[in-house]
Design a protein around this motif. Structure first.
Motif, PDB file in Angstrom:
ATOM      1  N   SER A  60      59.783  29.942   2.523  1.00 47.80           N
ATOM      2  CA  SER A  60      61.183  30.154   1.828  1.00 47.80           C
ATOM      3  C   SER A  60      62.023  31.130   2.386  1.00 47.80           C
ATOM      4  CB  SER A  60      60.392  30.415   0.449  1.00 47.80           C
ATOM      5  OG  SER A  60      61.658  30.535  -0.582  1.00 47.80           O
ATOM      6  N   SER A  61      63.301  30.948   2.354  1.00 47.01           N
ATOM      7  CA  SER A  61      64.054  32.047   2.966  1.00 47.01           C
ATOM      8  C   SER A  61      63.894  33.347   2.405  1.00 47.01           C
ATOM      9  CB  SER A  61      65.555  31.509   2.832  1.00 47.01           C
ATOM     10  OG  SER A  61      66.600  32.369   3.256  1.00 47.01           O
TER      11      SER A  61
ATOM     12  N   THR B 129      65.631  37.048   0.987  1.00 53.24           N
ATOM     13  CA  THR B 129      66.708  37.284   0.299  1.00 53.24           C
ATOM     14  C   THR B 129      68.055  37.399   1.206  1.00 53.24           C
ATOM     15  OG1 THR B 129      66.349  39.457   0.045  1.00 53.24           O
ATOM     16  CG2 THR B 129      65.455  37.904  -1.474  1.00 53.24           C
TER      17      THR B 129
ATOM     18  N   LEU C 282      49.784  25.323   0.588  1.00 52.30           N
ATOM     19  CA  LEU C 282      50.402  26.695   0.348  1.00 52.30           C
ATOM     20  C   LEU C 282      49.404  27.293  -0.401  1.00 52.30           C
ATOM     21  CD1 LEU C 282      53.747  25.442  -1.042  1.00 52.30           C
ATOM     22  CD2 LEU C 282      53.667  26.995   0.940  1.00 52.30           C
TER      23      LEU C 282
ATOM     24  N   ASN D 200      50.581  19.897   0.366  1.00 49.75           N
ATOM     25  CA  ASN D 200      51.738  19.515  -0.409  1.00 49.75           C
ATOM     26  C   ASN D 200      52.454  18.259   0.551  1.00 49.75           C
ATOM     27  OD1 ASN D 200      52.419  20.688   2.292  1.00 49.75           O
ATOM     28  ND2 ASN D 200      54.255  22.068   1.483  1.00 49.75           N
TER      29      ASN D 200
ATOM     30  N   THR E   3      53.190  23.513 -11.706  1.00 48.54           N
ATOM     31  CA  THR E   3      52.501  22.442 -10.960  1.00 48.54           C
ATOM     32  C   THR E   3      53.271  21.152 -10.605  1.00 48.54           C
ATOM     33  OG1 THR E   3      50.563  23.442 -11.781  1.00 48.54           O
ATOM     34  CG2 THR E   3      50.195  21.384 -10.575  1.00 48.54           C
TER      35      THR E   3
ATOM     36  N   ASP F  96      54.723  19.577  -7.467  1.00 48.64           N
ATOM     37  CA  ASP F  96      54.180  18.130  -7.122  1.00 48.64           C
ATOM     38  C   ASP F  96      55.603  17.350  -6.671  1.00 48.64           C
ATOM     39  OD1 ASP F  96      51.809  19.030  -7.290  1.00 48.64           O
ATOM     40  OD2 ASP F  96      51.492  18.023  -9.162  1.00 48.64           O
TER      41      ASP F  96
ATOM     42  N   GLY G  78      56.998  18.376  -3.394  1.00 47.93           N
ATOM     43  CA  GLY G  78      55.935  17.951  -2.200  1.00 47.93           C
ATOM     44  C   GLY G  78      56.099  16.614  -1.770  1.00 47.93           C
TER      45      GLY G  78
ATOM     46  N   ASP H 145      59.134  20.641   0.600  1.00 50.63           N
ATOM     47  CA  ASP H 145      58.036  21.420   0.981  1.00 50.63           C
ATOM     48  C   ASP H 145      56.879  21.888  -0.009  1.00 50.63           C
ATOM     49  OD1 ASP H 145      59.270  23.627   0.056  1.00 50.63           O
ATOM     50  OD2 ASP H 145      59.625  24.631   1.880  1.00 50.63           O
ATOM     51  N   GLY H 146      57.050  21.270  -1.352  1.00 54.73           N
ATOM     52  CA  GLY H 146      56.213  21.559  -2.410  1.00 54.73           C
ATOM     53  C   GLY H 146      55.914  22.924  -2.893  1.00 54.73           C
ATOM     54  N   ASP H 147      56.978  23.801  -2.915  1.00 56.99           N
ATOM     55  CA  ASP H 147      56.850  25.372  -3.292  1.00 56.99           C
ATOM     56  C   ASP H 147      57.921  25.431  -4.264  1.00 56.99           C
ATOM     57  OD1 ASP H 147      59.379  25.391  -2.009  1.00 56.99           O
ATOM     58  OD2 ASP H 147      58.741  26.829  -0.712  1.00 56.99           O
TER      59      ASP H 147
ATOM     60  N   ILE I  60      56.078  27.043  -7.385  1.00 55.98           N
ATOM     61  CA  ILE I  60      55.354  28.200  -7.113  1.00 55.98           C
ATOM     62  C   ILE I  60      56.514  29.464  -7.189  1.00 55.98           C
ATOM     63  CG2 ILE I  60      54.080  29.453  -5.329  1.00 55.98           C
ATOM     64  CD1 ILE I  60      52.899  26.724  -4.560  1.00 55.98           C
ATOM     65  N   ASN I  61      57.382  29.049  -6.371  1.00 54.87           N
ATOM     66  CA  ASN I  61      58.718  30.244  -6.140  1.00 54.87           C
ATOM     67  C   ASN I  61      59.221  30.349  -7.528  1.00 54.87           C
ATOM     68  OD1 ASN I  61      57.930  30.882  -3.674  1.00 54.87           O
ATOM     69  ND2 ASN I  61      59.367  29.484  -2.719  1.00 54.87           N
TER      70      ASN I  61
ATOM     71  N   LYS J 120      57.058  32.279  -9.564  1.00 52.50           N
ATOM     72  CA  LYS J 120      56.978  33.834  -9.335  1.00 52.50           C
ATOM     73  C   LYS J 120      58.194  34.561  -9.754  1.00 52.50           C
ATOM     74  CE  LYS J 120      55.742  36.453  -5.547  1.00 52.50           C
ATOM     75  NZ  LYS J 120      55.382  36.747  -4.123  1.00 52.50           N
TER      76      LYS J 120
ATOM     77  N   LYS K 254      64.676  38.943  -5.373  1.00 57.34           N
ATOM     78  CA  LYS K 254      63.226  39.161  -4.888  1.00 57.34           C
ATOM     79  C   LYS K 254      62.663  37.959  -4.625  1.00 57.34           C
ATOM     80  CE  LYS K 254      62.734  43.456  -6.461  1.00 57.34           C
ATOM     81  NZ  LYS K 254      62.533  43.753  -7.787  1.00 57.34           N
ATOM     82  N   ILE K 255      63.196  36.672  -4.810  1.00 58.25           N
ATOM     83  CA  ILE K 255      62.643  35.591  -4.389  1.00 58.25           C
ATOM     84  C   ILE K 255      63.304  34.738  -3.021  1.00 58.25           C
ATOM     85  CG2 ILE K 255      62.223  33.082  -5.256  1.00 58.25           C
ATOM     86  CD1 ILE K 255      60.408  35.534  -6.368  1.00 58.25           C
ATOM     87  N   GLY K 256      64.530  34.770  -2.971  1.00 61.09           N
ATOM     88  CA  GLY K 256      65.134  34.319  -1.908  1.00 61.09           C
ATOM     89  C   GLY K 256      64.991  32.823  -1.775  1.00 61.09           C
ATOM     90  N   GLY K 257      64.874  32.217  -0.844  1.00 61.07           N
ATOM     91  CA  GLY K 257      64.741  30.476  -0.758  1.00 61.07           C
ATOM     92  C   GLY K 257      66.062  30.158  -1.140  1.00 61.07           C
ATOM     93  N   SER K 258      66.280  28.923  -1.279  1.00 57.69           N
ATOM     94  CA  SER K 258      67.614  28.310  -1.809  1.00 57.69           C
ATOM     95  C   SER K 258      67.886  28.471  -3.205  1.00 57.69           C
ATOM     96  CB  SER K 258      67.722  26.997  -1.274  1.00 57.69           C
ATOM     97  OG  SER K 258      66.570  26.064  -1.075  1.00 57.69           O
TER      98      SER K 258
END
Lengths: 334, 213
Positions: free
Chosen positions: A79-80, A82, A196, A203, B25, B29, B32, B36-38, B41-42, B45, B75-79
């Motif tokens: 995950s990118s 921040t 993960l 996944n 979950t 799922d 996924g 990429d299945g996260d 989770i992200n 969080k 704090k999380i980032g990602g897209s």
């Protein structure tokens, strides 16, 4: 999944703590816990930064060091980082000569870098970017701008950072890093999926006795699934995807990188390299420099990537320049 | 039943947090299948971090949105950190002067968030992203505002529009984001971001109904 972890939610922070302790001679912490910098960044040069999700060790922090990246932003797993982390990396690397942010083509990274660049410019930092897109399998040749960045990013960092170390301007560094990207092609083959740490099942799936050709660094589905072949078969498939795309030709001087995806034994990488080398020799393509090992992984995915960069005199000189990072060393670290 | 008290907005944010926690979950799922299945989770969080950090603090609806957005963004980032971060911060800013929040106010808040989001992503309706949920939901609220429908009816219609939008992604070919490289292979699977967006809008809508006065 049996793992050596504590709370999976803390895995990135705990990994960073361990990495900083283990490589204290090369890297150090910054005020932002998600930004790692090289020790003793030489002044009066263009700053080189990168960043990306975790789970790809040695990428990305393993390529921070002397004559390599000056700082890296660290994201959650796959995950990118921040925008704030990319911005802080730029601030740490800025020596008033400009900053080159060299990263891979993923929507999350693109978005966060875009925001960080806007913020950095507001703070008076001259910052430009190069986006690696070496993964041939991720989009057709006429849509190269959509392709993902994979292990070829390492060549982009090596070349860009060496150019900066020579005292080049920001535009010259950007041009060299872009040339490295434009001269590089990669492909990956996956044999088993990854999980993960915070999840309880893989996944994605790769059926037993099959291989996924063109798999991405996060398990993004590839071009096709075929019965698992021998190392010789796999080498042929990889070479046949990578060579025509650039295209690499007889007489070309190249740098070749064979990286494991995490769970494939290094022994097998040498078996694969041996087959690739034979095929390239048959085609009259010269391997000027090779790299075999776990250079850019995907948690515990089984499989490998094959990356090739066409070299000219400038790229040869830059790739040969001494460098010292955890993931890539050229010459002796001092 | 025409507005709710901005100050009492904490329960709305709590409902949004719960909807993500409960579907962690499920979201991963779905992600996924073509990602990429996260995602779960992200998101979990980020939302849980917000919940923990502001557990004992006074928060109005607009403040809560800004804090949640900032947490996701920083704090999380990602897209998803940037996307939901930008959306919630935009919504929160647009609501900063409000004591009572009417249907027109909520519509304006979401519209501001959506326009801020459009500055950082190029995805448009039909690209198989959360925009396919957000755009019709906003459109539905706008129509209800114009027709001066009551707040509760508008929220029920908004939820239905969000669900229809999210469901529509199943048949779409991804044109933006990580799944876009899959082309035809992305058809048949809903977009994870559109599903989380639907869950969040539904949780928000239901919690607002409870507060209407």
């Amino acid at each position: 999944m049996q793992r050596i972890i504590n709370d999976p939610d803390n895995i990135v922070d705990e990994m960073l703590e361990g990495f900083l302790k283990a490589h204290a001679d090369i890297v150090e912490a910054t005020a932002n816990p998600r930004v790692i910098k090289a020790r003793n960044i030489p002044g009066a040069k263009v700053g080189i930064i990168t960043g990306g999700g975790s789970g790809h060790k040695p990428a990305f922090i393993g390529y921070v060091g002397k004559n390599m990246c000056d700082a890296a932003a660290v994201g959650e797993i796959f995950s990118s980082p921040t925008a704030a982390a990319f911005l802080d990396a730029a601030k740490v690397a800025d020596q008033k000569k400009g900053v080159a942010c060299l990263y891979g083509n993923y929507s999350g990274d693109n978005m966060n870098v875009k925001m960080a660049v806007a913020m950095a410019k507001k703070e008076g930092i001259a910052i430009k970017t190069v986006i690696a897109n070496d993964d041939v399998a991720s989009a057709p040749a006429d849509q190269r701008e959509k392709r993902r960045g994979v292990a070829g990013e390492i060549f982009m960092w090596k070349v860009g950072a060496a150019k900066a170390a020579q005292g080049a301007s920001l535009d010259e560094v950007i041009a060299a890093a872009q040339k490295a990207v434009d001269s590089t092609r990669s492909v990956g083959i996956g044999l088993s999926p990854c999980t993960l740490p915070a999840a309880d099942h893989p996944n994605f799936a790769i059926k037993p006795s099959t291989m996924e050709i063109g798999i991405g660094h996060h398990g993004e589905p590839g071009m096709k699934v075929e019965p698992l072949g021998s190392a010789e078969d796999i080498a042929k498939i990889m070479v046949n995807i990578v060579l025509p795309d650039y295209p690499f030709k007889e007489g070309d001087q190249t740098a070749v990188l064979v990286s494991g995806l995490g769970a494939t034994p290094v022994m097998e990488l040498y078996v694969l390299y041996n087959e690739i080398e034979k095929l390239l020799q048959q085609k009259g393509i010269k391997i000027y420099k090779n790299y075999v090992g776990n250079y850019f992984t995907s948690l515990e995915m089984k499989g490998a990537t094959f990356t090739m960069m066409k070299l000219d005199d400038e790229l040869k000189e830059l790739i040969d320049m001494p460098a010292c990072s955890m993931g890539l060393k050229e010459g002796v670290c001092s | 039943m025409t507005a709710f008290d901005n100050k009492k907005g904490r329960s709305i944010l709590q409902a949004m947090v719960r909807s993500i926690q409960q579907n962690k979950t499920h979201l991963s799922d779905i992600d996924g299948l073509i990602g990429d299945g996260d995602h779960g989770i992200n998101m979990n969080k980020g939302f849980s971090l917000f919940e923990k950090e502001y557990k004992d603090k006074e928060l109005s609806f607009n403040e809560g949105l800004e804090k949640l957005g900032t947490t996701l963004m920083n704090k999380i980032g990602g897209s998803m950190g940037s996307i939901y971060g930008t959306l919630f911060i935009g919504m929160g800013e647009a609501g900063s002067r409000l004591t009572k929040i009417s249907l027109a106010d909520l519509t304006a808040m979401i519209e501001k968030g959506y326009s801020k989001l459009s500055e950082i992503i190029e995805a448009r309706p039909g690209d198989k992203t959360l925009i396919d949920t957000l755009a019709p939901a906003l459109e539905s609220l706008k129509k209800s505002t114009e027709k001066k429908e009551d707040f509760k009816t508008a929220l029920i219609k908004m939820k239905a529009a969000a669900k229809a939008g999210s469901d529509s992604t199943r048949e779409l070919k991804a044109r933006y984001g990580r799944a876009s490289r899959l082309g035809e292979r992305s058809i048949g699977v809903p977009d994870a971001g559109s599903v989380s967006c639907r869950l969040l809008l539904a949780a928000m809508g239901d919690a607002i109904v409870e507060l209407l006065e």
